[in-house]
Design a protein around this motif. Structure first.
Motif, PDB file in Angstrom:
ATOM      1  N   ARG A 110      -1.017   4.068 -14.373  1.00  0.00           N
ATOM      2  CA  ARG A 110      -2.376   4.607 -14.269  1.00  0.00           C
ATOM      3  C   ARG A 110      -2.393   6.120 -14.049  1.00  0.00           C
ATOM      4  O   ARG A 110      -3.456   6.734 -14.116  1.00  0.00           O
ATOM      5  N   ALA A 141       2.413   1.831  -3.391  1.00  0.00           N
ATOM      6  CA  ALA A 141       1.476   2.405  -4.359  1.00  0.00           C
ATOM      7  C   ALA A 141       1.283   3.898  -4.122  1.00  0.00           C
ATOM      8  O   ALA A 141       1.402   4.711  -5.053  1.00  0.00           O
ATOM      9  N   ARG A 201       2.597  -0.709 -12.074  1.00  0.00           N
ATOM     10  CA  ARG A 201       1.166  -0.669 -12.367  1.00  0.00           C
ATOM     11  C   ARG A 201       0.567   0.668 -11.935  1.00  0.00           C
ATOM     12  O   ARG A 201      -0.261   1.257 -12.643  1.00  0.00           O
ATOM     13  N   THR A 202       0.983   1.143 -10.765  1.00  0.00           N
ATOM     14  CA  THR A 202       0.448   2.419 -10.266  1.00  0.00           C
ATOM     15  C   THR A 202       0.886   3.584 -11.152  1.00  0.00           C
ATOM     16  O   THR A 202       0.081   4.450 -11.495  1.00  0.00           O
ATOM     17  N   ILE A 262       4.025  -3.442  -8.413  1.00  0.00           N
ATOM     18  CA  ILE A 262       2.940  -2.525  -8.015  1.00  0.00           C
ATOM     19  C   ILE A 262       3.310  -1.074  -8.318  1.00  0.00           C
ATOM     20  O   ILE A 262       2.440  -0.259  -8.645  1.00  0.00           O
ATOM     21  N   THR A 304       4.350   5.866  -4.863  1.00  0.00           N
ATOM     22  CA  THR A 304       4.506   6.105  -6.301  1.00  0.00           C
ATOM     23  C   THR A 304       3.769   7.364  -6.717  1.00  0.00           C
ATOM     24  O   THR A 304       4.285   8.190  -7.473  1.00  0.00           O
ATOM     25  N   VAL A 305       2.544   7.524  -6.213  1.00  0.00           N
ATOM     26  CA  VAL A 305       1.749   8.716  -6.530  1.00  0.00           C
ATOM     27  C   VAL A 305       2.466   9.972  -6.057  1.00  0.00           C
ATOM     28  O   VAL A 305       2.596  10.964  -6.798  1.00  0.00           O
ATOM     29  N   GLU A 310       0.828  -1.199   0.000  1.00  0.00           N
ATOM     30  CA  GLU A 310       0.000   0.000   0.000  1.00  0.00           C
ATOM     31  C   GLU A 310       0.869   1.259   0.000  1.00  0.00           C
ATOM     32  O   GLU A 310       0.587   2.230  -0.719  1.00  0.00           O
TER      33      GLU A 310
END
Length: 239
Positions: free
Chosen positions: A238, A188, A234-235, A231, A191-192, A185
């Motif tokens: 998006r 992810a 993938r993050t 992950i 990453t943002v 978590e």
């Protein structure tokens, strides 16, 4: 934001930040040592400036994300540097006695990153732990594990020492029950934060390729490095 910048510069000046790629030229009268010391100081200053830039860039983004995702949480991050020598690379998130979130880096980690993206990703990951409330959730899981296992031990007729041992074991098991999920978590959300601060999180996650892989051990505290890199990819895709 306040942090220990003077300590960082003084301590980094005494460590080798980047391995020397070629042997230092030989000079008479001990000039090689002087050149080496000068080179180490220059690399240390570059690493320190990189750290300053990353902190000043990522910290306000992490604070904004914290305010956006939480209600009433303390989002005023305090960034500190552990300047003890001979420590393995490490960064962690905690809170001080006033409830202020603290993100700590040690010198070995600052020296071990290969670029600003890696350092930014580590900071994004650690701030994400606070935003997602992982410390409090871990404490709750530990308490629940301790209560359940000590209760079972009591029902089974265990003596006081047996109940105490069961309580300690239950707390340890409870604390680790969701630790792998928490790490993913934080990867992810980290990453943002990293991407919104203008850094490349996928490039930053290459840090995982150079640290020991914990694999997928039962009750291990961290997931496999491959799962963490995936992950992040993938993050980032998006965003």
């Amino acid at each position: 934001m306040r942090w220990l910048l003077p300590i960082l510069f003084l301590a980094l000046a005494g460590c080798e930040v980047v391995p020397t790629s070629t042997p230092a030229p030989q000079h008479p009268s001990g000039q090689t040592a002087q050149t080496s010391d000068s080179d180490r100081r220059q690399r240390a200053e570059i690493a320190a400036k990189q750290f300053v830039n990353v902190v000043e860039t990522v910290e306000p983004v992490a604070e904004a994300e914290c305010r956006r995702r939480t209600s009433g949480a303390n989002c005023d991050f305090l960034i500190v540097v552990d300047n003890r020598p001979n420590q393995p690379p490490n960064a962690f998130q905690t809170v001080d006695k006033f409830g202020r979130p603290v993100v700590a880096f040690n010198l070995a980690l600052i020296a071990s990153v290969q670029n600003a993206d890696e350092l930014a990703f580590v900071m994004g990951h650690e701030t994400a732990h606070h935003i997602l409330g992982h410390l409090e959730r871990t404490r709750s899981n530990a308490i629940a594990g301790a209560v359940i296992l000590s209760g079972l031990a009591s029902l089974s007729g265990a003596n006081a020492e047996g109940i105490r041992n069961a309580e300690e074991l239950g707390a340890a098991v409870g604390a680790r029950s969701y630790s792998k999920d928490f790490e993913l978590e934080a990867d992810a959300l980290g990453t943002v934060i990293t991407e919104r601060a203008g850094f490349n999180a996928v490039r930053g996650a290459a840090f995982f390729t150079r640290i020991p892989d914990p694999g997928n051990r039962f009750l291990g505290s961290h997931p496999p490095n491959s799962a963490r890199i995936e992950i992040v990819r993938r993050t980032a895709a998006r965003l």
